[in-house]
Design an enzyme around this catalytic site. Structure first.
Site, mmCIF file in Angstrom:
data_model
loop_
_atom_site.group_PDB
_atom_site.id
_atom_site.type_symbol
_atom_site.label_atom_id
_atom_site.label_comp_id
_atom_site.label_asym_id
_atom_site.label_seq_id
_atom_site.Cartn_x
_atom_site.Cartn_y
_atom_site.Cartn_z
ATOM 1 N N GLU A 235 0.822 -1.204 0.000
ATOM 2 C CA GLU A 235 0.000 0.000 0.000
ATOM 3 C C GLU A 235 0.858 1.257 0.000
ATOM 4 O O GLU A 235 0.572 2.221 -0.719
ATOM 5 C CB GLU A 235 -0.926 0.015 1.226
ATOM 6 C CG GLU A 235 -1.952 -1.107 1.249
ATOM 7 C CD GLU A 235 -1.470 -2.330 1.995
ATOM 8 O OE1 GLU A 235 -2.308 -3.015 2.594
ATOM 9 O OE2 GLU A 235 -0.245 -2.608 1.979
ATOM 10 N N SER B 194 7.128 -39.840 3.813
ATOM 11 C CA SER B 194 7.135 -39.412 5.218
ATOM 12 C C SER B 194 6.275 -38.175 5.420
ATOM 13 O O SER B 194 5.482 -38.101 6.377
ATOM 14 C CB SER B 194 8.570 -39.137 5.668
ATOM 15 O OG SER B 194 9.343 -40.326 5.649
ATOM 16 N N ARG C 37 18.056 -21.924 -12.051
ATOM 17 C CA ARG C 37 18.975 -21.733 -13.169
ATOM 18 C C ARG C 37 18.220 -21.269 -14.415
ATOM 19 O O ARG C 37 18.397 -21.786 -15.519
ATOM 20 C CB ARG C 37 19.757 -23.025 -13.443
ATOM 21 C CG ARG C 37 20.638 -23.412 -12.253
ATOM 22 C CD ARG C 37 21.553 -24.573 -12.525
ATOM 23 N NE ARG C 37 20.850 -25.826 -12.744
ATOM 24 C CZ ARG C 37 20.358 -26.584 -11.767
ATOM 25 N NH1 ARG C 37 20.462 -26.196 -10.508
ATOM 26 N NH2 ARG C 37 19.755 -27.720 -12.044
ATOM 27 N N CYS D 231 -2.904 -3.751 6.980
ATOM 28 C CA CYS D 231 -2.498 -3.956 8.369
ATOM 29 C C CYS D 231 -3.000 -2.812 9.247
ATOM 30 O O CYS D 231 -3.210 -1.690 8.794
ATOM 31 C CB CYS D 231 -0.985 -4.107 8.482
ATOM 32 S SG CYS D 231 -0.030 -2.635 8.047
ATOM 33 N N GLY E 157 13.313 -37.688 -2.439
ATOM 34 C CA GLY E 157 12.956 -38.943 -3.076
ATOM 35 C C GLY E 157 11.684 -39.543 -2.523
ATOM 36 O O GLY E 157 10.932 -38.910 -1.761
#
Length: 374
Positions: free
Chosen positions: A65, A316, A220, A88, A310
């Site tokens: 703002e 998990s 990249r 805010c 992985g």
């Protein structure tokens, strides 16, 4: 007065959509604050004109703002402000954005998402209404919330938001045993992943992936290299070699190793000398306690974590119920019988997720997104 200075409800949605697009400019670069977009719009006699644009500045200050009002100057008086998050309302060294909008003399504020921060929630709009400003809430609220979901997750759940990114082959494999990195998708899809990294606060892998693939985990794309996120490896015993690409680039791009509370002193000293940082973690059943880790990351100001680990790490996070968003890139080619099974496929998605939008195409590859139902 609804729609005054902007052409009505349809125009409100159009300008809010533009503000949401603007907000993405600094995603992953605004520290503990969300990347908010603000447009100041007024009638010039021939129709509505954007006279001020603002996005939360790098590092989180100034707010959107303030930036938009500074560009608009005196023309902000009588104009409409489009803000993707409720302004805010709490005081620091500088006045809250709600007060700044009042002081600038805007006549109307159109808001997107609501802010769960108790210092803000409802109070920003109350300040505006008390000053006689027309307030329209919840315009494209879901879309605005989606763009700042990481901030909203950290605010409401007190942990970092988790996006699980996986690439699965046509036969449901995530890679090939003992082969290191295996190209599942094509160049166009891989470029999209780099763009996703640029919008994230952190990227996380397990030590298994770090050892097998020796990845860089950086952005990249030409012109976006400086937007590489913090890199995190789950490494209880500090097995990461000092000669790895992660360690060798730790001074250029931050590297955090989530380790046990009493790692080998020699390994820690060598990695610290290379520039790595450390997060001491709790353990549960011999593994890093992931909920506590995500809380610690939020405490460091990291709101969004993209998990690129992985199959074991992915499983998990899913088993702990910590995944908020799934991005599954589906390649055209098969890996074969020696491949590693992916923990999920397009036909096998955990309960509690829905697809918020149609799948995307990147060359010959598909990308399907699922988001956890609130």
């Amino acid at each position: 007065m609804a729609g005054q200075g902007s052409g009505g409800e349809a125009a409100d949605r159009r300008y809010m959509a533009a503000a949401i697009r603007l907000s993405r400019k600094h995603m992953g670069l605004t520290a503990t604050n969300p990347s908010v977009g603000t447009l100041i719009v007024r009638e010039d006699g021939h129709g509505p004109v954007i006279i001020g644009r603002g996005v939360t500045a790098l590092g989180g200050r100034p707010h959107a703002e303030t930036e938009a009002l500074a560009e608009a100057g005196a023309l902000a008086r009588g104009a409409t402000a489009y803000v993707t998050l409720e302004p805010c309302a709490h005081h620091g060294r500088t006045p809250p954005c709600a007060d700044a909008l009042v002081a600038a003399g805007v006549s109307r504020v159109v808001g997107g998402a609501s802010d769960p921060d108790p210092r803000v929630s409802g109070r920003g709009y109350a300040i505006l209404r008390a000053a006689g400003i027309e307030v329209v809430e919840n315009v494209l609220a879901n879309e605005a919330a989606d763009a700042m979901s990481a901030y909203l997750t950290r605010s409401s759940r007190k942990r970092a938001e988790v996006t699980l990114k996986l690439a699965v082959s046509a036969d449901g494999k995530i890679g090939r045993r003992g082969a290191g990195q295996v190209a599942i998708t094509g160049e166009i899809a891989r470029r999209q992943v780099h763009l996703l990294r640029a919008e994230s606060d952190a990227i996380l892998v397990g030590i298994g992936t770090a050892l097998a693939d020796d990845p860089l985990l950086t952005v990249r794309l030409p012109g976006l290299e400086a937007r590489s996120p913090v890199r995190i490896a789950l490494d209880q015993a500090l097995r990461l070699p000092v000669t790895s690409r992660l360690a060798q680039t730790a001074r250029a791009v931050p590297l955090l190793l989530a380790c046990g509370q009493h790692p080998d002193a020699g390994r820690r000293a060598a990695l610290e000398a290379a520039g790595a940082g450390f997060i001491a973690t709790d353990s549960f059943e011999g593994r890093i306690a992931l909920p506590e880790l995500l809380e610690d990351l939020a405490g460091r100001g990291l709101s969004s974590v993209m998990v690129e680990g992985g199959a074991e790490v992915a499983a998990s996070f899913l088993a702990e119920g910590l995944v908020d968003r799934i991005l599954l890139f589906v390649g055209e080619q098969a890996v074969g019988a020696d491949g590693i099974d992916c923990p999920l496929t397009p036909s096998r998605v955990p309960e509690g997720f829905h697809a918020p939008r149609p799948e995307l195409r990147f060359g010959g590859d598909r990308c399907i997104e699922w988001v956890r139902v609130a």
